[in-house]
Design an enzyme around this catalytic site. Structure first.
Site, PDB file in Angstrom:
ATOM      1  N   LYS A  38       0.832  -1.200   0.000  1.00  9.96           N
ATOM      2  CA  LYS A  38       0.000   0.000   0.000  1.00  9.96           C
ATOM      3  C   LYS A  38       0.870   1.254   0.000  1.00  9.96           C
ATOM      4  O   LYS A  38       0.647   2.178  -0.789  1.00  9.96           O
ATOM      5  CB  LYS A  38      -0.909  -0.023   1.239  1.00  9.96           C
ATOM      6  CG  LYS A  38      -2.030   0.983   1.199  1.00  9.96           C
ATOM      7  CD  LYS A  38      -2.869   0.900   2.484  1.00  9.96           C
ATOM      8  CE  LYS A  38      -3.703  -0.372   2.523  1.00  9.96           C
ATOM      9  NZ  LYS A  38      -4.259  -0.641   3.861  1.00  9.96           N
ATOM     10  N   SER A  88      15.757 -41.333 -12.740  1.00  9.40           N
ATOM     11  CA  SER A  88      14.497 -40.641 -12.503  1.00  9.40           C
ATOM     12  C   SER A  88      14.373 -40.457 -10.998  1.00  9.40           C
ATOM     13  O   SER A  88      14.426 -41.422 -10.237  1.00  9.40           O
ATOM     14  CB  SER A  88      13.331 -41.466 -13.045  1.00  9.40           C
ATOM     15  OG  SER A  88      12.125 -40.833 -12.712  1.00  9.40           O
ATOM     16  N   MET A 136      -5.721  -7.198   8.359  1.00  7.31           N
ATOM     17  CA  MET A 136      -5.092  -6.366   9.372  1.00  7.31           C
ATOM     18  C   MET A 136      -5.888  -5.087   9.574  1.00  7.31           C
ATOM     19  O   MET A 136      -6.970  -4.936   9.043  1.00  7.31           O
ATOM     20  CB  MET A 136      -3.645  -6.127   8.993  1.00  7.31           C
ATOM     21  CG  MET A 136      -2.847  -7.412   9.127  1.00  7.31           C
ATOM     22  SD  MET A 136      -1.137  -7.201   8.735  1.00  7.31           S
ATOM     23  CE  MET A 136      -1.270  -6.539   7.126  1.00  7.31           C
ATOM     24  N   CYS A 156       9.916 -38.348 -11.369  1.00  7.99           N
ATOM     25  CA  CYS A 156       8.560 -38.852 -11.309  1.00  7.99           C
ATOM     26  C   CYS A 156       8.132 -38.657  -9.866  1.00  7.99           C
ATOM     27  O   CYS A 156       8.940 -38.398  -9.014  1.00  7.99           O
ATOM     28  CB  CYS A 156       8.499 -40.317 -11.718  1.00  7.99           C
ATOM     29  SG  CYS A 156       9.584 -41.401 -10.790  1.00  7.99           S
ATOM     30  N   ARG A 208      -2.949   3.098   8.723  1.00  5.22           N
ATOM     31  CA  ARG A 208      -3.346   1.980   7.848  1.00  5.22           C
ATOM     32  C   ARG A 208      -2.248   0.936   7.744  1.00  5.22           C
ATOM     33  O   ARG A 208      -1.090   1.259   7.497  1.00  5.22           O
ATOM     34  CB  ARG A 208      -3.648   2.510   6.445  1.00  5.22           C
ATOM     35  CG  ARG A 208      -4.492   3.748   6.430  1.00  5.22           C
ATOM     36  CD  ARG A 208      -4.534   4.405   5.068  1.00  5.22           C
ATOM     37  NE  ARG A 208      -5.153   3.582   4.056  1.00  5.22           N
ATOM     38  CZ  ARG A 208      -5.155   3.897   2.757  1.00  5.22           C
ATOM     39  NH1 ARG A 208      -4.533   4.989   2.334  1.00  5.22           N
ATOM     40  NH2 ARG A 208      -5.739   3.106   1.892  1.00  5.22           N
ATOM     41  N   HIS A 240     -15.761  -8.660   1.220  1.00  9.41           N
ATOM     42  CA  HIS A 240     -14.770  -9.522   1.858  1.00  9.41           C
ATOM     43  C   HIS A 240     -14.847 -10.944   1.309  1.00  9.41           C
ATOM     44  O   HIS A 240     -13.845 -11.540   0.917  1.00  9.41           O
ATOM     45  CB  HIS A 240     -14.999  -9.524   3.377  1.00  9.41           C
ATOM     46  CG  HIS A 240     -14.079 -10.448   4.123  1.00  9.41           C
ATOM     47  ND1 HIS A 240     -14.439 -11.742   4.438  1.00  9.41           N
ATOM     48  CD2 HIS A 240     -12.817 -10.289   4.556  1.00  9.41           C
ATOM     49  CE1 HIS A 240     -13.431 -12.321   5.063  1.00  9.41           C
ATOM     50  NE2 HIS A 240     -12.428 -11.467   5.151  1.00  9.41           N
ATOM     51  N   GLY A 246      -8.492  -7.327   4.352  1.00  5.71           N
ATOM     52  CA  GLY A 246      -9.273  -7.399   5.578  1.00  5.71           C
ATOM     53  C   GLY A 246      -8.585  -8.098   6.734  1.00  5.71           C
ATOM     54  O   GLY A 246      -9.180  -8.302   7.781  1.00  5.71           O
ATOM     55  N   TYR A 295      13.315 -33.717 -17.949  1.00  8.07           N
ATOM     56  CA  TYR A 295      11.853 -33.749 -17.950  1.00  8.07           C
ATOM     57  C   TYR A 295      11.296 -33.885 -16.542  1.00  8.07           C
ATOM     58  O   TYR A 295      12.008 -34.277 -15.621  1.00  8.07           O
ATOM     59  CB  TYR A 295      11.327 -34.887 -18.837  1.00  8.07           C
ATOM     60  CG  TYR A 295      11.596 -36.274 -18.284  1.00  8.07           C
ATOM     61  CD1 TYR A 295      10.699 -36.863 -17.386  1.00  8.07           C
ATOM     62  CD2 TYR A 295      12.725 -36.987 -18.648  1.00  8.07           C
ATOM     63  CE1 TYR A 295      10.940 -38.118 -16.868  1.00  8.07           C
ATOM     64  CE2 TYR A 295      12.973 -38.250 -18.134  1.00  8.07           C
ATOM     65  CZ  TYR A 295      12.076 -38.815 -17.234  1.00  8.07           C
ATOM     66  OH  TYR A 295      12.316 -40.042 -16.714  1.00  8.07           O
ATOM     67  N   ARG A 324      -3.332  -0.912  -6.483  1.00  2.83           N
ATOM     68  CA  ARG A 324      -2.391  -2.036  -6.550  1.00  2.83           C
ATOM     69  C   ARG A 324      -2.759  -2.855  -7.779  1.00  2.83           C
ATOM     70  O   ARG A 324      -3.876  -2.732  -8.313  1.00  2.83           O
ATOM     71  CB  ARG A 324      -2.479  -2.902  -5.301  1.00  2.83           C
ATOM     72  CG  ARG A 324      -3.766  -3.663  -5.242  1.00  2.83           C
ATOM     73  CD  ARG A 324      -3.999  -4.337  -3.922  1.00  2.83           C
ATOM     74  NE  ARG A 324      -5.454  -4.418  -3.766  1.00  2.83           N
ATOM     75  CZ  ARG A 324      -6.079  -4.627  -2.648  1.00  2.83           C
ATOM     76  NH1 ARG A 324      -5.419  -4.762  -1.528  1.00  2.83           N
ATOM     77  NH2 ARG A 324      -7.386  -4.708  -2.620  1.00  2.83           N
TER      78      ARG A 324
HETATM   79  P1  ADP Z   1      -7.592  -2.070   3.653  1.00  4.90           P
HETATM   80  O1  ADP Z   1      -6.186  -2.497   3.630  1.00  4.90           O
HETATM   81  O2  ADP Z   1      -8.464  -2.960   4.456  1.00  4.90           O
HETATM   82  O3  ADP Z   1      -8.128  -1.769   2.290  1.00  4.90           O
HETATM   83  P2  ADP Z   1      -7.221   0.751   4.033  1.00  4.90           P
HETATM   84  O4  ADP Z   1      -6.046   1.181   4.806  1.00  4.90           O
HETATM   85  O5  ADP Z   1      -7.119   0.850   2.569  1.00  4.90           O
HETATM   86  O6  ADP Z   1      -7.625  -0.706   4.493  1.00  4.90           O
HETATM   87  O7  ADP Z   1      -8.435   1.607   4.533  1.00  4.90           O
HETATM   88  C1  ADP Z   1      -9.730   1.259   4.200  1.00  4.90           C
HETATM   89  C2  ADP Z   1     -10.485   2.451   3.689  1.00  4.90           C
HETATM   90  O8  ADP Z   1     -10.422   3.519   4.608  1.00  4.90           O
HETATM   91  C3  ADP Z   1      -9.939   3.029   2.415  1.00  4.90           C
HETATM   92  O9  ADP Z   1     -10.397   2.367   1.302  1.00  4.90           O
HETATM   93  C4  ADP Z   1     -10.509   4.429   2.459  1.00  4.90           C
HETATM   94  O10 ADP Z   1     -11.807   4.416   1.961  1.00  4.90           O
HETATM   95  C5  ADP Z   1     -10.496   4.740   3.917  1.00  4.90           C
HETATM   96  N1  ADP Z   1      -9.336   5.578   4.224  1.00  4.90           N
HETATM   97  C6  ADP Z   1      -8.110   5.195   4.587  1.00  4.90           C
HETATM   98  N2  ADP Z   1      -7.311   6.270   4.738  1.00  4.90           N
HETATM   99  C7  ADP Z   1      -8.059   7.339   4.465  1.00  4.90           C
HETATM  100  C8  ADP Z   1      -7.812   8.746   4.435  1.00  4.90           C
HETATM  101  N3  ADP Z   1      -6.627   9.251   4.736  1.00  4.90           N
HETATM  102  N4  ADP Z   1      -8.816   9.552   4.103  1.00  4.90           N
HETATM  103  C9  ADP Z   1     -10.038   9.044   3.820  1.00  4.90           C
HETATM  104  N5  ADP Z   1     -10.339   7.752   3.822  1.00  4.90           N
HETATM  105  C10 ADP Z   1      -9.367   6.912   4.149  1.00  4.90           C
HETATM  106 MG    MG Z   2      -7.683  -0.478   1.117  1.00  4.44          MG
HETATM  107 MG    MG Z   3      -9.713  -2.858   6.107  1.00  5.50          MG
END
Ligand code: ADP
Ligand code: MG
Ligand code: MG
Length: 902
Positions: free
Chosen positions: A29, A786, A109, A854, A98, A459, A107, A874, A343
């Site tokens: 990220k 083999s 962490m 094998c 984040r 999710h 989802g 092979y 990503r």
């Molecule tokens: P995940 O790894 O679970 O996707 P993120 O770190 O991307 O978690 O955060 C999830 C959501 O939180 C992001 O998609 C965004 O919508 C919101 N978010 C995160 N940082 C910011 C920020 N600085 N301003 C506004 N929204 C944010």
């Molecule tokens: Mg995200």
């Molecule tokens: Mg999240």
């Protein structure tokens, strides 16, 4: 003091200091936020705390020296740039904290939004937002909720109940109907919940909030579900997560604000277009959590045309830049677009092939790179069966085809029940309203996953796609009642244990068990579907990429096949020979009687009579195989298992004899068998009288097999065919064993073959560690090696496969002694080293020595790459894995840098 700080290790990076290649250090990220910042895209400013800091914290339980100071410095510069201070009562800067590891773990962490709000700054935030108090209190209650849950382990349901309660009091189900007062009240309720569970008040110091949130993100790396996910996805356990601290932008400021997710192409089919979901007046995870119904991204065009157009331009730019499908998270704050994440997007197996083909057409990548963008695991998935076309079942509901495949099974409503029933060998479908990270165990155990809420980006959808598991999400006609263990759909009630079927491609749900049929990709491989005629982007893309793999690869691919029918199938799948034809089945069925006679023989004549009777039967078996494999090599392994495996088990025999004796019947034969079984009993049959040892101990046994092979080859050649037998001696540990067998075999071959022109190679398996270590000597007597990597692993580790996998491998995996069972993927350091030594020393002694493998590893993607690197000629695997091995052998040959589609 100052000098102290300058020598500290650097743990914190500005977005401007990073780029996409720094995923190890900055996590995916962070590296991509940095990349977008440097591309000049609108990313809110922020900084990244490196994975090294996380690793140091996890190792010692304390923040490493210097980290606090570096955070302080970066925070100050962020505050200067924004013209606001964190948590300033009058005009607060808020940040998100984040997680972000090298490999995306959706989802798994934690992320905390709105850090910096407290009882005073909430007022300042409202003022700054033009007196929008509703917005300020909504942001504050979200902070307490997220912070409470992720930092202080307050049970999330408590907050949800309080929210439901507030909505009920308002007589609504939509959180947008809650006004500033309601939300203010909710903040008070949340604070009480926080106090009750933590014994302290919600922290008012913005910096304390920040530090605790950072720590919680570090710790979330080792949360149980993250550990489980990594094991499932084979992500190393020691990478750690980075922490991104990002200035908040707000999608919950009103109808001209909102938040969304998007893909640059359809991650399920690969089709080009605009795929995504948008939710007005919302923050963060509202989109994926399925809390309110999102609208398709296209509708943003009519809501906010300027932002929409800008988003499309950015998406095209990102695709061109990453040369791949990207997924994107964005927020619009009062008409201003902000990019919050991108990503290289996860995709289904089918989409991986289709997209790779498209990118070649668009000139963004070449065919080598296309080959690199797909993998054998994906191809294997595409070979799964699907539902029959005219099955006649009517769907009872239709959701989103979130992860393809066809699955039937018993309905279960909880993760625990899924695990339980799957443990009893049942196929289960896990049905939830929506899944959350706590459902991971159940998702792993289930054949398929069905949810009544959420779209392609929920999710359930994201995780199922990652696992290659069939998933239908958002089937909203289904009413799921978890406590009652029941769902209702189309007026019918389905209880736990009832069978349903789900189609992860079409999103359709059926009651009962729908019959399945082979996939199109399998039909293509089998030659019943011509890619030129197939009106299917997938089959065309698979054909194109496979053709390139076949042209590129250096490893040949053979199949393990024991019968003419197997051989024919293997050949259709592209096998270039048989690498392992086991002969033990030729001693089973109606031939048992003869084998018993052989084992019980008391005189040479009795034994040679039994062998003489077996000879024509075996010869016919070989004739069938040589005919199918016309012109291609066939490696036949002489009999390998201990002979007592062909006799009835001791207990059963003892009972039979006793019963018959009781009745006064003639039991002479049974008694003789019983005596033989007792005599032949072994404590460790895997290490006993088997393989080459049988050939040395039982006169005439190998000779009969060699003769059958040679005679079959001569017959097929006389018919006008071409047989290329390779006789393989199993379990050799010393060259003398092989020399003895070879001397006898050569005599027979010379006698049978005469001037027919048939050539028979003689070689050996390398499956005993001693053979690997004396390969130079053994090569003197072998025209090929083999590697029998199953036994080599078994004997290399001293593991009895059948005993250990169920008994304690889980513990070894948990402890990280190995990341994957060494029976599944070759252990490069140990068993692999034996292979390498034997290959090198064997070739040194006999240049041109043919080398193959094998055993199951021949069809395992990782292992194929290893065998390529060792220089084998092979790999051989089960017929169904042949295409996978061909693809991976091609990938190994073109190994190019730079792709991270995982
Ligand atoms: P995940 O790894 O679970 O996707 P993120 O770190 O991307 O978690 O955060 C999830 C959501 O939180 C992001 O998609 C965004 O919508 C919101 N978010 C995160 N940082 C910011 C920020 N600085 N301003 C506004 N929204 C944010
Ligand atoms: Mg995200
Ligand atoms: Mg999240």
């Amino acid at each position: 003091m100052a000098t102290q700080e300058t020598v500290d290790h650097k743990y914190v990076y500005d977005f401007a200091e990073g780029n996409r290649d720094l995923k190890d250090l900055l996590g995916g990220k962070g590296a991509n936020l940095a990349e977008m910042t440097n591309l000049g895209l609108p990313v809110p400013p922020g900084f990244i705390i490196s994975t090294e800091a996380c690793k140091a914290y996890l190792a010692t339980g304390e923040e490493p020296a210097g980290l606090a100071g570096q955070i302080e410095a970066h925070l100050e510069s962020l505050e200067r740039g924004m013209g606001r201070r964190l948590g300033d009562p009058d005009d607060p800067l808020l940040v998100s904290v984040r997680s972000g590891a090298k490999f995306s773990m959706p989802g798994m962490m934690e992320t905390v939004l709105n850090v910096g709000l407290n009882d005073r700054s909430v007022v300042g935030l409202a003022a700054r937002a033009g007196g929008n108090e509703r917005f300020a209190w909504d942001s504050y209650r979200r902070l307490i909720q997220m912070f409470g849950k992720t930092v202080c382990e307050v049970p999330g349901e408590e907050f949800e109940h309080a929210l439901d309660e507030a909505k009920r009091a308002r007589g609504t189900t939509d959180d947008l109907d809650l006004d500033a007062d309601d939300l203010h009240g909710l903040v008070d309720a949340y604070k009480k919940i926080f106090l009750k569970h933590t014994g302290r008040d919600f922290p008012q110091s913005p910096r304390e909030q920040l530090d605790l949130a950072i720590r919680a993100v570090f710790e979330s790396w080792n949360a149980e579900r993250a550990v489980l996910y990594r094991r499932q996805e084979r992500i190393p356990a020691d990478l750690g997560t980075a922490v991104n601290v990002v200035a908040m932008v707000f999608g919950n400021l009103g109808p001209d604000s909102g938040t969304g997710v998007a893909f640059t192409r359809d991650p399920a089919s690969g089709a080009q277009g605009i795929y995504g979901d948008y939710l007005a007046n919302a923050q963060g995870e509202d989109v994926v959590a399925g809390i309110r119904n999102t609208v398709p991204l296209q509708e943003l065009e009519s809501i906010d045309k300027r932002s929409y157009d800008e988003l499309l331009v950015i998406m095209a730019r990102l695709e061109g830049h990453y040369r791949d499908l990207c997924d994107i998270e964005f927020t619009i704050e009062r008409g201003k677009l902000w990019m919050l994440q991108t990503r290289v997007g996860k995709r289904t197996a089918a989409a991986a092939f289709v997209i790779a083909g498209q990118l070649v057409d668009e000139g963004l990548i070449d065919l080598d790179e296309a080959l690199h963008r797909v993998n054998g695991a994906q191809l294997a998935q595409l070979m799964f069966p699907r539902f029959q076309l005219d099955h006649g079942f009517e769907p009872v509901a239709k959701g989103v085809g979130a992860s393809p495949g066809a699955a039937s099974g018993k309905v279960v409503f909880t993760s625990a029940r899924a695990v339980e029933l799957a443990g009893e060998g049942e196929a289960v479908i896990l049905v939830r309203r929506e899944t959350n990270p706590d459902d991971l165990n159940g998702m792993i155990a289930a054949r398929g996953i069905l949810t009544s809420r959420g779209g392609k980006t929920s999710h359930a959808a994201v995780v199922a796609r990652g696992m290659g598991k069939t998933c239908v999400s958002g089937a909203d006609e289904i009413d799921v009642n978890v406590p009652a263990r029941r769902l209702t759909v189309a007026g019918q009630s389905v209880s736990e244990g009832d069978v349903i079927s789900i189609d992860g491609t079409t999103g359709k749900v059926y009651l009962g068990e729908v019959p399945v049929m082979p996939s199109e990709v399998v039909r293509y491989f089998e030659g019943t579907l011509d890619p030129a005629e197939a009106d299917d982007a997938l089959v065309k893309a698979v054909h194109r990429i496979m053709t390139h793999a076949d042209a590129a690869r250096r490893l040949a691919v053979r199949a393990n096949a024991d019968t003419g029918a197997d051989a024919a199938r293997a050949r259709r799948f592209g096998a270039q020979g048989i690498g392992l034809c086991r002969t033990e089945h030729m001693f089973l069925g109606d031939r048992r009687e003869l084998v018993e006679r052989l084992i019980l023989a008391r005189t040479d004549t009795e034994r040679s009579d039994a062998l003489a009777a077996l000879l024509p039967l075996q010869r016919d078996d070989f004739v069938a195989i040589f005919r199918e494999m016309d012109g291609l090599p066939v490696t036949v392994r002489l009999i390998d298992p201990p002979l007592h495996e062909f006799l009835p088990p001791l207990e059963q025999l003892a009972v039979d004899v006793a019963v018959a004796q009781e009745r006064g019947e003639d039991v002479a034969k049974e008694e003789a068998l019983l005596a033989a079984v007792r005599r032949m009993h072994e404590e460790n049959p895997m290490l006993g009288l088997r393989g080459v040892r049988l050939g040395l101990v039982i006169p005439g046994l190998f000779a009969m097999q060699v003769r059958a092979i040679a005679e079959a080859a001569v017959r097929v050649t006389r018919e006008g065919g071409s047989a290329c037998p390779e006789i393989m001696v199993p379990l050799v540990g010393a060259v003398q064993e092989l020399e003895t067998v070879r001397a006898e075999a050569e005599k027979i071959i010379a006698e049978v073959v005469g001037d027919s022109g048939v050539e028979v190679l003689i070689g050996t398996m390398i499956e005993v560690p001693r053979a690997a270590l004396t390969a130079g000597q053994i090569a003197e007597a072998a025209e090929f090696f083999s590697f029998g990597t199953n036994d080599l692993t078994q004997m290399g580790w001293g593991f009895s496969r059948d005993d250990v996998e169920g008994a304690f491998f889980w513990r070894y995996l948990e402890l990280g002694i190995f990341g994957i069972s060494p029976f599944e993927s070759i252990d490069r350091d140990g068993v692999g080293r034996l292979v390498r030594i034997a290959a090198e020393e064997g070739r040194a002694a006999r240049p041109g020595l043919k080398l193959g493998v094998c055993g199951e590893h021949g069809g395992d993607p990782e292992s194929v790459h290893f065998f390529h690197s060792v220089g084998l000629d092979y790999v051989s695997c089960s017929p169904f894995r042949v295409p996978v091995a061909r693809l991976e052998a091609g990938r190994a040959a073109v190994e190019t840098a730079g792709s991270d589609s995982r």
